[in-house]
Design a protein around this motif. Structure first.
Motif, PDB file in Angstrom:
ATOM      1  N   GLY A 139       0.809  -1.218   0.000  1.00 20.84           N
ATOM      2  CA  GLY A 139       0.000   0.000   0.000  1.00 20.84           C
ATOM      3  C   GLY A 139       0.837   1.261   0.000  1.00 20.84           C
ATOM      4  N   SER A 140       2.002   1.208   0.626  1.00 21.45           N
ATOM      5  CA  SER A 140       2.942   2.324   0.626  1.00 21.45           C
ATOM      6  C   SER A 140       4.344   1.768   0.857  1.00 21.45           C
ATOM      7  N   GLU A 141       5.342   2.530   0.446  1.00 20.32           N
ATOM      8  CA  GLU A 141       6.717   2.049   0.669  1.00 20.32           C
ATOM      9  C   GLU A 141       7.032   1.986   2.152  1.00 20.32           C
ATOM     10  N   ASP A 142       6.508   2.932   2.942  1.00 17.44           N
ATOM     11  CA  ASP A 142       6.759   2.914   4.385  1.00 17.44           C
ATOM     12  C   ASP A 142       6.274   1.607   5.018  1.00 17.44           C
ATOM     13  N   GLU A 143       5.082   1.174   4.625  1.00 22.55           N
ATOM     14  CA  GLU A 143       4.554  -0.082   5.158  1.00 22.55           C
ATOM     15  C   GLU A 143       5.382  -1.271   4.684  1.00 22.55           C
ATOM     16  N   PHE A 144       5.850  -1.195   3.450  1.00 25.37           N
ATOM     17  CA  PHE A 144       6.697  -2.266   2.921  1.00 25.37           C
ATOM     18  C   PHE A 144       8.014  -2.335   3.690  1.00 25.37           C
ATOM     19  N   VAL A 145       8.570  -1.180   4.034  1.00 28.43           N
ATOM     20  CA  VAL A 145       9.815  -1.146   4.822  1.00 28.43           C
ATOM     21  C   VAL A 145       9.588  -1.805   6.187  1.00 28.43           C
ATOM     22  N   ASN A 146       8.415  -1.589   6.773  1.00 28.78           N
ATOM     23  CA  ASN A 146       8.090  -2.286   8.030  1.00 28.78           C
ATOM     24  C   ASN A 146       8.108  -3.795   7.828  1.00 28.78           C
ATOM     25  N   MET A 147       7.581  -4.250   6.690  1.00 33.09           N
ATOM     26  CA  MET A 147       7.606  -5.675   6.368  1.00 33.09           C
ATOM     27  C   MET A 147       9.048  -6.171   6.224  1.00 33.09           C
ATOM     28  N   MET A 148       9.887  -5.364   5.605  1.00 33.15           N
ATOM     29  CA  MET A 148      11.300  -5.729   5.428  1.00 33.15           C
ATOM     30  C   MET A 148      11.981  -5.912   6.776  1.00 33.15           C
ATOM     31  N   ASN A 149      11.767  -4.966   7.671  1.00 35.07           N
ATOM     32  CA  ASN A 149      12.397  -5.048   8.990  1.00 35.07           C
ATOM     33  C   ASN A 149      11.819  -6.175   9.834  1.00 35.07           C
ATOM     34  N   ASP A 150      10.517  -6.421   9.688  1.00 33.16           N
ATOM     35  CA  ASP A 150       9.905  -7.556  10.394  1.00 33.16           C
ATOM     36  C   ASP A 150      10.502  -8.872   9.906  1.00 33.16           C
ATOM     37  N   LYS A 151      10.723  -8.974   8.594  1.00 32.03           N
ATOM     38  CA  LYS A 151      11.306 -10.194   8.031  1.00 32.03           C
ATOM     39  C   LYS A 151      12.740 -10.372   8.521  1.00 32.03           C
ATOM     40  N   ALA A 152      13.480  -9.283   8.608  1.00 38.84           N
ATOM     41  CA  ALA A 152      14.850  -9.359   9.117  1.00 38.84           C
ATOM     42  C   ALA A 152      14.856  -9.889  10.552  1.00 38.84           C
ATOM     43  N   LYS A 153      13.926  -9.407  11.371  1.00 43.24           N
ATOM     44  CA  LYS A 153      13.831  -9.891  12.753  1.00 43.24           C
ATOM     45  C   LYS A 153      13.447 -11.365  12.787  1.00 43.24           C
ATOM     46  N   GLU A 154      12.503 -11.756  11.919  1.00 47.38           N
ATOM     47  CA  GLU A 154      12.072 -13.152  11.851  1.00 47.38           C
ATOM     48  C   GLU A 154      13.247 -14.070  11.514  1.00 47.38           C
ATOM     49  N   LEU A 155      14.170 -13.573  10.685  1.00 50.95           N
ATOM     50  CA  LEU A 155      15.346 -14.359  10.294  1.00 50.95           C
ATOM     51  C   LEU A 155      16.466 -14.279  11.330  1.00 50.95           C
ATOM     52  N   GLY A 156      16.234 -13.520  12.396  1.00 46.00           N
ATOM     53  CA  GLY A 156      17.242 -13.403  13.450  1.00 46.00           C
ATOM     54  C   GLY A 156      18.387 -12.472  13.108  1.00 46.00           C
ATOM     55  N   LEU A 157      18.155 -11.531  12.206  1.00 44.89           N
ATOM     56  CA  LEU A 157      19.204 -10.598  11.768  1.00 44.89           C
ATOM     57  C   LEU A 157      19.179  -9.358  12.657  1.00 44.89           C
ATOM     58  N   LYS A 158      20.162  -9.254  13.538  1.00 43.88           N
ATOM     59  CA  LYS A 158      20.154  -8.208  14.561  1.00 43.88           C
ATOM     60  C   LYS A 158      20.898  -6.935  14.147  1.00 43.88           C
ATOM     61  N   THR A 160      20.669  -5.283  11.090  1.00 46.21           N
ATOM     62  CA  THR A 160      20.093  -4.788   9.837  1.00 46.21           C
ATOM     63  C   THR A 160      18.947  -3.834  10.132  1.00 46.21           C
ATOM     64  N   ASN A 161      18.912  -2.730   9.408  1.00 49.46           N
ATOM     65  CA  ASN A 161      17.771  -1.817   9.481  1.00 49.46           C
ATOM     66  C   ASN A 161      17.559  -1.189   8.116  1.00 49.46           C
ATOM     67  N   PHE A 162      16.341  -1.318   7.596  1.00 44.54           N
ATOM     68  CA  PHE A 162      16.005  -0.761   6.292  1.00 44.54           C
ATOM     69  C   PHE A 162      15.173   0.500   6.458  1.00 44.54           C
ATOM     70  N   VAL A 163      15.391   1.460   5.557  1.00 41.47           N
ATOM     71  CA  VAL A 163      14.610   2.693   5.535  1.00 41.47           C
ATOM     72  C   VAL A 163      13.892   2.860   4.201  1.00 41.47           C
ATOM     73  N   ASN A 164      14.377   2.179   3.164  1.00 43.22           N
ATOM     74  CA  ASN A 164      13.692   2.185   1.873  1.00 43.22           C
ATOM     75  C   ASN A 164      13.817   0.822   1.212  1.00 43.22           C
ATOM     76  N   SER A 165      13.167   0.661   0.062  1.00 45.32           N
ATOM     77  CA  SER A 165      13.103  -0.648  -0.594  1.00 45.32           C
ATOM     78  C   SER A 165      14.153  -0.844  -1.675  1.00 45.32           C
ATOM     79  N   ASN A 166      14.931   0.209  -1.968  1.00 42.72           N
ATOM     80  CA  ASN A 166      15.847   0.115  -3.107  1.00 42.72           C
ATOM     81  C   ASN A 166      17.316   0.375  -2.792  1.00 42.72           C
ATOM     82  N   GLY A 167      17.619   0.920  -1.619  1.00 42.22           N
ATOM     83  CA  GLY A 167      19.016   1.136  -1.238  1.00 42.22           C
ATOM     84  C   GLY A 167      19.580   2.492  -1.580  1.00 42.22           C
ATOM     85  N   LEU A 168      18.745   3.421  -2.085  1.00 46.18           N
ATOM     86  CA  LEU A 168      19.233   4.780  -2.318  1.00 46.18           C
ATOM     87  C   LEU A 168      19.716   5.380  -0.987  1.00 46.18           C
ATOM     88  N   PRO A 169      20.758   6.207  -1.007  1.00 47.68           N
ATOM     89  CA  PRO A 169      21.381   6.689   0.232  1.00 47.68           C
ATOM     90  C   PRO A 169      20.398   7.393   1.158  1.00 47.68           C
TER      91      PRO A 169
END
Length: 392
Positions: A139-158, A160-169
């Motif tokens: 629905g929005s990139e912000d919500e998708f970023v929340n999904m990214m960070n939730d997935k990182a936590k689910e994988l036990g990745l301590k 990692t922190n994402f702020v966007n979906s593409n890696g732009l600085p």
């Protein structure tokens, strides 16, 4: 004269010792020096997750477009669970179309299929395609970023922190070589992802006057046998990064380099790590993913017993020439496996051991859904058990 020679010899020995201390043990693995120009690096085997080499692998660094590995993981997960399909249309918002850097030049309102968007992300590293897919899924990139960070936590990745979906600085957007390898390991569960990441070139809008040529930013898919992914990255802050995977000799490996000085150095260092993996190690595959290992008893289930299958390939990694004679298997079931249960739910663990050392540890999951037993099934089953007791 003798005293001068002794002093000179002592200085040479001291310098050798200092060099040994200053060089990480992992970087001297096998008597070779790897990832000499990188800020950090790691080399793992896919099935076991075993680390064959690492250098500063837990250092938090900007991943640049390697961020898209997590973006692709969430897309493949959504396809797998039926949330989206490859042929459904994705509309491009004005925001998605405005992304700079690497892009496939989407226009506001333009529609492409999920399949085409995946090509744009995997081959050309399209920042616009990444945001379009993020908005389509969440629905929005912000919500998708929340999904990214939730997935990182689910994988036990301590780390990692994402702020966007593409890696732009952007500030506070980071990961590590180790976490990048673990994300890639998860992404490669969806084997069809390499149908995209292995393509050296393709086209978008092929039937229009806006035909767009895609050329893979990962040149190793063309020049290193067995390489079929995964993702490059570059910004001035991150320098040159690459997460590569190769599959040959029945062994899939993942190599990550972050912070290399040039694309040539980045490719050289990954190539050296892949060469090292295939010259020094071998995989012994025990079971394929989805192999039935045993039946698990289900309490209060419509079925008493259900097949438990391997969630992953069961493999062991050894140095070449090492024997696995005497290895044993052990199944540890979860306590109180009780219905209702879903297909893919973890019900136990298969361990392969040699001299009490765990060589492989893989989850056992259900092969099908198990509903809770109905009242009639429960009465029938209870009567059957009681009848059996009376007969004895």
């Amino acid at each position: 004269m003798k005293q001068s020679l002794r002093i000179l010899l002592a200085l040479i020995i001291l310098m050798a010792l200092m060099t040994s201390i200053m060089t990480p043990a992992s970087a001297r693995e096998g008597g070779v020096k790897l990832a000499d120009d990188a800020s950090s690096a790691i080399l793992i085997e896919r099935d076991t997750g075993k680390i064959m080499f690492e250098k500063n692998s837990n250092e938090k660094l900007p991943p640049a477009s390697m961020t898209k590995i997590m973006t692709m993981l969430l897309i493949m997960e959504a396809i797998d669970n039926g949330k989206i399909t490859l042929d459904e249309k994705v509309r491009t918002s004005e925001r998605a179309a405005s992304m700079g850097g690497s892009q496939i030049f989407l226009e506001p309102g333009e529609e492409m299929t999920v399949d085409e968007m995946l090509k744009g992300i995997a081959i050309a590293s399209g920042n616009d395609a990444s945001v379009a897919m993020a908005e389509h899924l969440a629905g929005s990139e912000d919500e998708f970023v929340n999904m990214m960070n939730d997935k990182a936590k689910e994988l036990g990745l301590k780390d990692t922190n994402f702020v966007n979906s593409n890696g732009l600085p952007v500030a506070d957007h980071y990961t590590t070589a180790h976490d990048m390898a673990m994300m890639s390991r998860e992404l490669l569960k969806y084997e069809s992802i390499t149908d995209y990441t292995s393509l050296y070139e393709d086209y978008l809008r092929a039937d229009s006057d806006k035909k767009f040529w895609l050329v893979n930013t990962n040149k190793l898919v063309k020049f290193y046998p067995g390489v079929d992914g995964l993702k490059t990255g570059f910004t001035r802050e991150a320098k040159y990064c690459l997460t590569a995977t190769a599959n040959k000799k029945d062994m899939r490996v993942i190599a990550v380099v972050m912070g290399a000085s040039t694309p040539k150095d980045r490719n050289r260092q990954v190539t050296e790590m892949l060469d090292y993996a295939y010259s020094q190690y071998q995989v012994h595959k025990q079971y394929d993913r989805g192999t039935v290992i045993a039946q698990v008893k289900v309490n209060k289930g419509a079925k008493n017993k259900v097949d438990a299958v391997t969630a992953e390939n069961v493999s062991m990694l050894t140095k070449k020439g090492e024997s696995l004679e005497g290895a044993t298997e052990e199944v540890v079931w979860n306590e109180d496996v009780k219905a209702p249960l879903k297909e893919g739910q973890t019900v136990g663990t298969l361990k392969v051991k040699l001299d009490e050392k765990v060589l492989s540890e893989v989850s056992l999951v259900l092969s099908e859904d198990v509903d809770e037993a109905s009242l009639w099934q429960f009465i029938k089953r209870t009567a059957s058990i009681m009848g059996g007791k009376r007969e004895s």
